[in-house]
Write a protein that holds these residues in place. Structure first.
Motif, PDB file in Angstrom:
ATOM      1  N   ILE A 106      52.001  64.495  22.010  1.00 17.78           N
ATOM      2  CA  ILE A 106      51.457  65.737  22.567  1.00 17.78           C
ATOM      3  C   ILE A 106      50.013  65.919  22.123  1.00 17.78           C
ATOM      4  CG2 ILE A 106      53.729  66.820  22.772  1.00 17.78           C
ATOM      5  CD1 ILE A 106      53.114  68.400  20.212  1.00 17.78           C
ATOM      6  N   ALA A 107      49.269  66.684  22.902  1.00 16.24           N
ATOM      7  CA  ALA A 107      47.823  66.835  22.658  1.00 16.24           C
ATOM      8  C   ALA A 107      47.521  67.723  21.457  1.00 16.24           C
ATOM      9  CB  ALA A 107      47.142  67.374  23.909  1.00 16.24           C
ATOM     10  N   GLN A 108      48.300  68.788  21.293  1.00 19.96           N
ATOM     11  CA  GLN A 108      48.012  69.757  20.231  1.00 19.96           C
ATOM     12  C   GLN A 108      48.902  69.509  19.015  1.00 19.96           C
ATOM     13  OE1 GLN A 108      45.541  72.075  20.506  1.00 19.96           O
ATOM     14  NE2 GLN A 108      45.076  71.110  22.462  1.00 19.96           N
ATOM     15  N   ASP A 109      48.309  69.570  17.854  1.00 17.91           N
ATOM     16  CA  ASP A 109      49.064  69.420  16.613  1.00 17.91           C
ATOM     17  C   ASP A 109      50.036  70.601  16.482  1.00 17.91           C
ATOM     18  OD1 ASP A 109      50.005  69.156  14.020  1.00 17.91           O
ATOM     19  OD2 ASP A 109      48.040  68.736  13.165  1.00 17.91           O
ATOM     20  N   PRO A 110      51.349  70.341  16.417  1.00 15.98           N
ATOM     21  CA  PRO A 110      52.315  71.454  16.351  1.00 15.98           C
ATOM     22  C   PRO A 110      52.295  72.212  15.022  1.00 15.98           C
ATOM     23  CG  PRO A 110      53.458  69.371  16.095  1.00 15.98           C
ATOM     24  CD  PRO A 110      52.029  69.043  16.425  1.00 15.98           C
ATOM     25  N   LYS A 111      51.628  71.684  14.019  1.00 16.41           N
ATOM     26  CA  LYS A 111      51.650  72.350  12.711  1.00 16.41           C
ATOM     27  C   LYS A 111      51.047  73.751  12.770  1.00 16.41           C
ATOM     28  CE  LYS A 111      49.821  68.897  10.214  1.00 16.41           C
ATOM     29  NZ  LYS A 111      49.784  67.707  11.062  1.00 16.41           N
ATOM     30  N   ALA A 112      50.048  73.948  13.643  1.00 18.41           N
ATOM     31  CA  ALA A 112      49.440  75.280  13.758  1.00 18.41           C
ATOM     32  C   ALA A 112      50.451  76.292  14.291  1.00 18.41           C
ATOM     33  CB  ALA A 112      48.213  75.225  14.660  1.00 18.41           C
ATOM     34  N   LYS A 113      51.243  75.887  15.273  1.00 19.86           N
ATOM     35  CA  LYS A 113      52.261  76.789  15.829  1.00 19.86           C
ATOM     36  C   LYS A 113      53.389  77.009  14.825  1.00 19.86           C
ATOM     37  CE  LYS A 113      53.212  77.050  20.179  1.00 19.86           C
ATOM     38  NZ  LYS A 113      53.676  76.821  21.556  1.00 19.86           N
ATOM     39  N   ILE A 114      53.810  75.937  14.146  1.00 22.84           N
ATOM     40  CA  ILE A 114      54.878  76.057  13.149  1.00 22.84           C
ATOM     41  C   ILE A 114      54.498  77.100  12.098  1.00 22.84           C
ATOM     42  CG2 ILE A 114      56.106  74.829  11.310  1.00 22.84           C
ATOM     43  CD1 ILE A 114      55.749  72.254  13.060  1.00 22.84           C
ATOM     44  N   ALA A 119      59.598  82.520   8.211  1.00 19.17           N
ATOM     45  CA  ALA A 119      59.760  81.639   7.047  1.00 19.17           C
ATOM     46  C   ALA A 119      61.004  80.762   7.152  1.00 19.17           C
ATOM     47  CB  ALA A 119      59.794  82.468   5.774  1.00 19.17           C
ATOM     48  N   GLY A 120      62.113  81.334   7.634  1.00 19.24           N
ATOM     49  CA  GLY A 120      63.351  80.555   7.747  1.00 19.24           C
ATOM     50  C   GLY A 120      63.205  79.387   8.702  1.00 19.24           C
ATOM     51  N   ARG A 126      60.820  72.037   8.090  1.00 19.17           N
ATOM     52  CA  ARG A 126      60.377  71.201   6.963  1.00 19.17           C
ATOM     53  C   ARG A 126      61.496  70.279   6.487  1.00 19.17           C
ATOM     54  NH1 ARG A 126      60.454  70.760   1.619  1.00 19.17           N
ATOM     55  NH2 ARG A 126      61.808  72.556   1.260  1.00 19.17           N
ATOM     56  N   LEU A 127      62.728  70.778   6.547  1.00 23.30           N
ATOM     57  CA  LEU A 127      63.895  70.015   6.092  1.00 23.30           C
ATOM     58  C   LEU A 127      64.555  69.197   7.210  1.00 23.30           C
ATOM     59  CD1 LEU A 127      65.504  72.788   3.856  1.00 23.30           C
ATOM     60  CD2 LEU A 127      64.215  70.768   3.081  1.00 23.30           C
ATOM     61  N   GLY A 128      64.101  69.372   8.454  1.00 25.01           N
ATOM     62  CA  GLY A 128      64.749  68.682   9.569  1.00 25.01           C
ATOM     63  C   GLY A 128      66.112  69.247   9.884  1.00 25.01           C
ATOM     64  N   LYS A 129      66.266  70.566   9.697  1.00 26.88           N
ATOM     65  CA  LYS A 129      67.531  71.250   9.966  1.00 26.88           C
ATOM     66  C   LYS A 129      67.296  72.347  10.995  1.00 26.88           C
ATOM     67  CE  LYS A 129      69.392  70.463   5.352  1.00 26.88           C
ATOM     68  NZ  LYS A 129      70.564  70.864   4.581  1.00 26.88           N
ATOM     69  N   ILE A 130      68.347  73.085  11.312  1.00 26.71           N
ATOM     70  CA  ILE A 130      68.219  74.229  12.207  1.00 26.71           C
ATOM     71  C   ILE A 130      68.944  75.430  11.615  1.00 26.71           C
ATOM     72  CG2 ILE A 130      67.884  72.871  14.293  1.00 26.71           C
ATOM     73  CD1 ILE A 130      70.808  73.418  14.997  1.00 26.71           C
ATOM     74  N   MET A 131      68.639  76.594  12.179  1.00 22.28           N
ATOM     75  CA  MET A 131      69.282  77.843  11.767  1.00 22.28           C
ATOM     76  C   MET A 131      69.762  78.590  12.994  1.00 22.28           C
ATOM     77  SD  MET A 131      66.536  79.357   9.034  1.00 22.28           S
ATOM     78  CE  MET A 131      67.550  80.784   8.706  1.00 22.28           C
ATOM     79  N   VAL A 132      70.776  79.389  12.823  1.00 19.11           N
ATOM     80  CA  VAL A 132      71.183  80.302  13.893  1.00 19.11           C
ATOM     81  C   VAL A 132      69.998  81.211  14.195  1.00 19.11           C
ATOM     82  CG1 VAL A 132      72.699  82.257  14.436  1.00 19.11           C
ATOM     83  CG2 VAL A 132      73.637  80.210  13.316  1.00 19.11           C
ATOM     84  N   GLY A 133      69.718  81.415  15.484  1.00 22.63           N
ATOM     85  CA  GLY A 133      68.609  82.261  15.906  1.00 22.63           C
ATOM     86  C   GLY A 133      67.341  81.505  16.268  1.00 22.63           C
ATOM     87  N   MET A 134      67.267  80.202  15.933  1.00 18.72           N
ATOM     88  CA  MET A 134      66.070  79.431  16.298  1.00 18.72           C
ATOM     89  C   MET A 134      65.986  79.270  17.810  1.00 18.72           C
ATOM     90  SD  MET A 134      65.858  76.464  13.330  1.00 18.72           S
ATOM     91  CE  MET A 134      64.296  75.734  13.831  1.00 18.72           C
ATOM     92  N   LEU A 194      70.988  75.135   8.281  1.00 21.49           N
ATOM     93  CA  LEU A 194      70.453  75.847   7.130  1.00 21.49           C
ATOM     94  C   LEU A 194      70.924  77.290   7.216  1.00 21.49           C
ATOM     95  CD1 LEU A 194      68.504  75.674   4.665  1.00 21.49           C
ATOM     96  CD2 LEU A 194      66.689  76.421   6.217  1.00 21.49           C
ATOM     97  N   GLU A 195      71.680  77.693   6.220  1.00 21.60           N
ATOM     98  CA  GLU A 195      72.202  79.058   6.214  1.00 21.60           C
ATOM     99  C   GLU A 195      71.087  80.039   5.858  1.00 21.60           C
ATOM    100  OE1 GLU A 195      75.105  79.857   7.256  1.00 21.60           O
ATOM    101  OE2 GLU A 195      76.174  77.936   7.199  1.00 21.60           O
ATOM    102  N   LYS A 196      71.104  81.201   6.484  1.00 19.70           N
ATOM    103  CA  LYS A 196      70.114  82.238   6.159  1.00 19.70           C
ATOM    104  C   LYS A 196      70.336  82.725   4.737  1.00 19.70           C
ATOM    105  CE  LYS A 196      69.157  83.847  10.803  1.00 19.70           C
ATOM    106  NZ  LYS A 196      69.157  84.953  11.750  1.00 19.70           N
ATOM    107  N   ARG A 197      69.223  82.940   4.056  1.00 20.44           N
ATOM    108  CA  ARG A 197      69.312  83.389   2.658  1.00 20.44           C
ATOM    109  C   ARG A 197      69.060  84.851   2.547  1.00 20.44           C
ATOM    110  NH1 ARG A 197      65.763  78.231   0.829  1.00 20.44           N
ATOM    111  NH2 ARG A 197      67.321  76.701   1.357  1.00 20.44           N
TER     112      ARG A 197
END
Length: 197
Positions: A106-114, A119-120, A126-134, A194-197
């Motif tokens: 992709i043309a744009q670096d996704p780190k700016a959007k991330i 925070a969750g 960062r961990l390569g996981k997902i959370m409910v609500g993503m 990843l469980e919500k904390r």
């Protein structure tokens, strides 16, 4: 048999054959050698990144500089952050190789959007996981695109991914396009969710 009618037809066929023999063989146009950034977290084994993107493998974080150097049969030769690697359409071979390439590079670096995400979600990516609500976008950045042989449309109510070559899991979406649940055996579920904390 009337040779006067046959000869013009025969001459036409012979002329067409002569043109075909003298014309250079047509080659498929290669896709452009794109460069940019990796769309998402990519998992690899040695120099190979499969479209299955097995979550248990080592991970290259989203936003790595990437350049396509060549195309092969069901594979794309790339340089990722200076390292020669290969992207393979091992499973979703119904997808055109160029389309697969344009999803990954992709043309744009996704780190700016991330960086703008809650925070969750940032931690999950960062961990390569997902959370409910993503969102779907956040899941793609974290897990990559689901292979098209099991998830032919991103509008599907669930997407199928693999943790290992034999262990799969389903990401289930709610009506808002957010993760509602992960369906998997308990060990796989605990690994990818990843469980919500």
């Amino acid at each position: 048999m009337n040779l006067r009618h046959l000869c013009p037809r025969l001459l036409g066929v012979l002329a067409a054959a002569a043109v075909a023999v003298s014309a250079p063989a047509q080659t498929d146009d290669k896709e452009p050698k794109l460069s940019g950034f990796t769309c998402c977290n990519l998992h690899y084994e040695n120099d190979w990144i499969s479209d299955a993107n097995w979550s248990s493998m080592p991970m290259l974080p989203a936003g790595q500089p990437i350049k396509i150097t060549d195309y092969g049969r069901y594979r794309i030769h790339v340089e990722i952050d200076g390292k020669n690697m290969r992207l393979g359409l091992d499973y979703g071979r119904s997808e055109p190789l160029g389309q697969f390439a344009r999803k990954i590079v992709i043309a744009q670096d996704p780190k700016a959007k991330i960086a703008t995400w809650p925070a969750g979600a940032r931690e999950a990516v960062r961990l390569g996981k997902i959370m409910v609500g993503m969102t779907k976008e956040q899941v793609i950045v974290s897990l990559g695109y689901p292979p098209v042989h099991q998830t032919p449309s991103l509008d599907s109510p669930q997407w199928k991914y693999w943790l290992t070559r034999v262990g799969s899991f389903l990401v289930v979406w709610d009506e808002k396009g957010q993760v509602r649940d992960v369906i998997a055996d308990p060990g796989t579920r605990a690994t990818v969710l990843l469980e919500k904390r």
